[in-house]
Design a protein around this motif. Structure first.
Motif, PDB file in Angstrom:
ATOM      1  N   SER A   1       2.531   1.732  -3.477  1.00  0.00           N
ATOM      2  CA  SER A   1       1.600   2.239  -4.489  1.00  0.00           C
ATOM      3  C   SER A   1       0.981   3.576  -4.087  1.00  0.00           C
ATOM      4  O   SER A   1       0.095   4.077  -4.781  1.00  0.00           O
ATOM      5  CB  SER A   1       0.486   1.211  -4.732  1.00  0.00           C
ATOM      6  N   LYS A   2       1.456   4.128  -2.943  1.00  0.00           N
ATOM      7  CA  LYS A   2       0.945   5.400  -2.434  1.00  0.00           C
ATOM      8  C   LYS A   2      -0.579   5.387  -2.291  1.00  0.00           C
ATOM      9  O   LYS A   2      -1.272   6.363  -2.620  1.00  0.00           O
ATOM     10  CB  LYS A   2       1.402   6.570  -3.312  1.00  0.00           C
ATOM     11  N   ASP A   3      -1.089   4.250  -1.805  1.00  0.00           N
ATOM     12  CA  ASP A   3      -2.535   4.074  -1.634  1.00  0.00           C
ATOM     13  C   ASP A   3      -2.948   4.696  -0.300  1.00  0.00           C
ATOM     14  O   ASP A   3      -3.081   4.020   0.721  1.00  0.00           O
ATOM     15  CB  ASP A   3      -2.881   2.585  -1.678  1.00  0.00           C
ATOM     16  N   ARG A   4      -3.186   5.994  -0.322  1.00  0.00           N
ATOM     17  CA  ARG A   4      -3.518   6.723   0.899  1.00  0.00           C
ATOM     18  C   ARG A   4      -4.829   6.228   1.506  1.00  0.00           C
ATOM     19  O   ARG A   4      -4.927   6.016   2.724  1.00  0.00           O
ATOM     20  CB  ARG A   4      -3.608   8.211   0.584  1.00  0.00           C
ATOM     21  N   ASP A   5      -5.832   6.034   0.669  1.00  0.00           N
ATOM     22  CA  ASP A   5      -7.132   5.593   1.169  1.00  0.00           C
ATOM     23  C   ASP A   5      -7.032   4.201   1.787  1.00  0.00           C
ATOM     24  O   ASP A   5      -7.652   3.927   2.827  1.00  0.00           O
ATOM     25  CB  ASP A   5      -8.168   5.588   0.043  1.00  0.00           C
TER      26      ASP A   5
ATOM     27  N   LEU B   1      -4.390   2.816   3.227  1.00  0.00           N
ATOM     28  CA  LEU B   1      -3.692   2.906   4.510  1.00  0.00           C
ATOM     29  C   LEU B   1      -4.601   3.498   5.590  1.00  0.00           C
ATOM     30  O   LEU B   1      -4.593   3.040   6.746  1.00  0.00           O
ATOM     31  CB  LEU B   1      -2.430   3.751   4.352  1.00  0.00           C
ATOM     32  N   ILE B   2      -5.391   4.509   5.207  1.00  0.00           N
ATOM     33  CA  ILE B   2      -6.325   5.100   6.172  1.00  0.00           C
ATOM     34  C   ILE B   2      -7.366   4.061   6.607  1.00  0.00           C
ATOM     35  O   ILE B   2      -7.716   3.971   7.791  1.00  0.00           O
ATOM     36  CB  ILE B   2      -7.007   6.341   5.572  1.00  0.00           C
ATOM     37  N   LYS B   3      -7.834   3.243   5.663  1.00  0.00           N
ATOM     38  CA  LYS B   3      -8.802   2.204   6.001  1.00  0.00           C
ATOM     39  C   LYS B   3      -8.193   1.191   6.968  1.00  0.00           C
ATOM     40  O   LYS B   3      -8.837   0.773   7.939  1.00  0.00           O
ATOM     41  CB  LYS B   3      -9.276   1.495   4.728  1.00  0.00           C
ATOM     42  N   GLU B   4      -6.928   0.798   6.717  1.00  0.00           N
ATOM     43  CA  GLU B   4      -6.242  -0.128   7.629  1.00  0.00           C
ATOM     44  C   GLU B   4      -6.135   0.496   9.028  1.00  0.00           C
ATOM     45  O   GLU B   4      -6.345  -0.184  10.043  1.00  0.00           O
ATOM     46  CB  GLU B   4      -4.841  -0.457   7.101  1.00  0.00           C
TER      47      GLU B   4
ATOM     48  N   LEU C   1       0.836  -1.205   0.000  1.00  0.00           N
ATOM     49  CA  LEU C   1       0.000   0.000   0.000  1.00  0.00           C
ATOM     50  C   LEU C   1       0.872   1.256   0.000  1.00  0.00           C
ATOM     51  O   LEU C   1       0.551   2.250  -0.672  1.00  0.00           O
ATOM     52  CB  LEU C   1      -0.927  -0.001   1.213  1.00  0.00           C
ATOM     53  N   VAL C   2       1.966   1.223   0.762  1.00  0.00           N
ATOM     54  CA  VAL C   2       2.886   2.363   0.788  1.00  0.00           C
ATOM     55  C   VAL C   2       3.557   2.526  -0.566  1.00  0.00           C
ATOM     56  O   VAL C   2       3.664   3.652  -1.092  1.00  0.00           O
ATOM     57  CB  VAL C   2       3.950   2.168   1.898  1.00  0.00           C
TER      58      VAL C   2
END
Length: 364
Positions: free
Chosen positions: A316-320, A322-325, A313-314
């Motif tokens: 791929s810069k998947d901000r959403d 990471l926030i969900k996790e 997730l980091v």
């Protein structure tokens, strides 16, 4: 000068107030059975945070108060017992030898080169304490049991409990108990330290030993061997792996630790201190703790997969994502940690049972 004098007077008055309050605190503790040090610390943790006082400072006060109240007779008028520690020259074995000898017990040591004297060292002992590396514990128990009198109490202090306790019960007809000291061998006393107790047979034979640990300020936690091993997957094995991994990462990256500490947060400094202590231990002990059971290996693999999922997730810069996790985990801690008196990590325990498929617990 007047300013200095005024400051000294204020400091003296503050100290007088503190001394009076400490006297009251000691009186309250002495009047009834006091809560554990962890409970006392938890009760005032929000106040400490609000006042900006490190918990370590207050914990020092708690331990000092407890040490003051240890009865003086705890180290006097002890009926000397004959004790043999198998592995008594190891670091944990030496600690128990020192502590038991200090109060007047006669403590002998049996090492791997001493088995020709096993009849004398084990056959005449009132208590035999097994303190050997995890991978040798069961074999040593089986070997030692041949020399034991039915009146001898047998105890192990290994960090796994199910297999050693089962072996002691199967091969020795006398009193049996399993202990796990939840601390390293570098401590100076049992003050403020936890010891997990797994009863086996004829518990009364160990009252003097458990009372000794409590009299020195130790805290006893009783559970079954299976419960102990289940929780140590989380409390010990995965924590060792986390800190082991961090240490390896810092070494591989050639991080300047001293420079990092000059601009560190208290949490970072504490974590580095824990990692340094881990890597000051015997490497075989550290590795054996992680590899001790199949459940531990599977839990560490599960943890590593979690790291990998979050790292993707980091990457791929998947901000959403990471926030969900974060939010999912936040909900878990809101639910679990607020019920602190209940068994910790019930959700993980269910995952462990479902995904890791641990072997069935032994029945005694």
């Amino acid at each position: 000068m007047p300013l200095k004098s005024s400051y000294s007077d204020q400091l003296k008055k503050t100290d007088e107030s503190l001394i009076a309050l400490l006297s009251d605190r000691l009186s309250l503790l002495a009047a009834s059975e006091s809560p554990s040090l962890d409970e006392q610390l938890a009760d005032v943790a929000p106040l400490l945070a609000q006042a900006g006082i490190p918990e370590s400072v207050w914990l020092g006060v708690l331990k000092s108060c407890h040490a003051t109240l240890i009865p003086t007779h705890a180290t006097n008028h002890v009926s000397p017992r004959q004790i043999t520690i198998i592995g008594g020259h190891g670091r944990m074995g030496r600690l128990f030898k020192e502590q038991l000898s200090l109060v007047g017990h006669n403590v002998s040591v049996l090492e791997h080169q001493d088995w020709e004297y096993a009849d004398q060292l084990l056959g005449q002992a009132e208590l035999v304490l097994v303190s050997v590396p995890i991978e040798h514990t069961v074999d040593v128990i089986k070997r030692a049991a041949k020399y034991l009198s039915p009146n001898t109490a047998l105890c192990d202090i290994t960090s796994i409990k199910t297999r050693p306790t089962q072996a002691m019960l199967e091969h020795h007809s006398g009193a049996v108990i399993g202990l796990h000291p939840m601390f390293g061998p570098n401590i100076k006393s049992f003050l403020g330290q936890k010891v997990v107790v797994c009863p086996g047979r004829n518990d009364d034979s160990f009252h003097w030993l458990l009372d000794f640990i409590k009299s020195q300020g130790g805290e006893l936690i009783t559970c079954t061997p299976e419960e102990h091993d289940q929780m140590m997957v989380i409390v010990q094995a995965t924590q060792h792996f986390c800190r082991f991994s961090l240490g390896v990462f810092l070494a591989d990256a050639r991080i300047n630790i001293e420079q990092s500490l000059t601009m560190s947060t208290p949490n970072y400094r504490q974590e580095i201190d824990i990692v340094k202590r881990l890597f000051s231990q015997n490497p075989r002990l550290c590795v054996d703790i992680m590899l001790a059971t199949e459940e531990r290996c599977e839990a560490i693999s599960y943890l590593a997969n979690t790291y990998s999922r979050l790292a993707r997730l980091v990457a791929s810069k998947d901000r959403d994502g990471l926030i969900k996790e974060f939010e999912n985990t936040e909900s878990f801690f809101d639910e679990e940690v607020n019920t602190f008196g209940e068994p910790l990590n019930k959700t993980f325990k269910k995952a462990l049972q479902k995904d890791f498929k641990p072997k069935k617990a032994h029945k005694y």
